[in-house]
Design a protein around this motif. Sequence first.
Motif, short mmCIF file in Angstrom:
data_model
loop_
_atom_site.label_atom_id
_atom_site.label_comp_id
_atom_site.label_asym_id
_atom_site.label_seq_id
_atom_site.Cartn_x
_atom_site.Cartn_y
_atom_site.Cartn_z
N ASN A 128 38.88 38.04 45.27
CA ASN A 128 38.24 36.75 45.54
C ASN A 128 39.23 35.70 46.06
O ASN A 128 38.88 34.91 46.93
CB ASN A 128 37.50 36.24 44.30
CG ASN A 128 36.13 36.88 44.19
OD1 ASN A 128 35.28 36.69 45.05
ND2 ASN A 128 35.93 37.66 43.14
N ILE A 129 40.44 35.70 45.55
CA ILE A 129 41.44 34.77 46.07
C ILE A 129 41.71 35.09 47.54
O ILE A 129 41.75 34.19 48.39
CB ILE A 129 42.74 34.82 45.24
CG1 ILE A 129 42.50 34.23 43.86
CG2 ILE A 129 43.87 34.06 45.97
CD1 ILE A 129 43.65 34.43 42.89
N THR B 271 39.60 45.73 35.92
CA THR B 271 38.50 45.35 36.80
C THR B 271 38.57 43.87 37.14
O THR B 271 38.46 43.47 38.32
CB THR B 271 37.14 45.67 36.14
OG1 THR B 271 37.08 47.07 35.90
CG2 THR B 271 35.98 45.23 37.01
N ASN B 272 38.78 43.02 36.14
CA ASN B 272 38.83 41.58 36.39
C ASN B 272 40.08 41.17 37.16
O ASN B 272 40.02 40.24 37.96
CB ASN B 272 38.70 40.81 35.07
CG ASN B 272 37.27 40.81 34.60
OD1 ASN B 272 36.40 40.28 35.28
ND2 ASN B 272 37.01 41.43 33.47
N GLN C 103 47.01 33.18 51.57
CA GLN C 103 47.70 33.03 50.29
C GLN C 103 48.27 34.37 49.86
O GLN C 103 47.57 35.38 49.86
CB GLN C 103 46.73 32.52 49.21
CG GLN C 103 47.33 32.40 47.84
CD GLN C 103 48.45 31.38 47.77
OE1 GLN C 103 48.27 30.24 48.14
NE2 GLN C 103 49.61 31.79 47.31
N ASP C 104 49.55 34.38 49.50
CA ASP C 104 50.17 35.60 48.99
C ASP C 104 49.73 35.82 47.55
O ASP C 104 49.91 34.95 46.71
CB ASP C 104 51.69 35.49 49.05
CG ASP C 104 52.20 35.47 50.48
OD1 ASP C 104 51.62 36.17 51.32
OD2 ASP C 104 53.17 34.74 50.75
N VAL C 105 49.17 37.00 47.29
CA VAL C 105 48.69 37.35 45.96
C VAL C 105 49.25 38.72 45.60
O VAL C 105 49.07 39.69 46.33
CB VAL C 105 47.14 37.40 45.88
CG1 VAL C 105 46.69 37.72 44.47
CG2 VAL C 105 46.53 36.11 46.39
#
Length: 128
Positions: free
Chosen positions: A28-29, A20-21, A36-38
Amino acid sequence: MKNLGVFVAIEGVDFSGTSTNTRLLHDNIKKFSQYQDVLTTHEPWKSEEIRRELKENSCAYSHGEKMAELYILDREKHQEGIIIPVTVMEGIVISDRFHMSTYAYQNIQGVPIEVIKKLHQHHTIKNP
């Protein structure tokens, strides 16, 4: 000096909210920086042997050192195949578990911390 990406590991025991986190951090990022690549990933990563061992072995306290070795081998491939390449390209990698989970789980299985530490060093697992 070249900027590098970021590696974040969300650690915790089963049902403590790591998945979940991990998802919330990723979302959120992206919300605050859409360019931004995440990459979100998890451990164990690709080991069929780990999956088979967990499915077939009903005793959570057996084969501690074997499981530590399997998790660390999987982690080495995970780091080389995903984590390092993405962070070198200035991306962000968020992992649902990494090396601290092996210390916790395999120590409970009776594997001494020093043995787990040596296995990580032997397999060149870095703390990104």
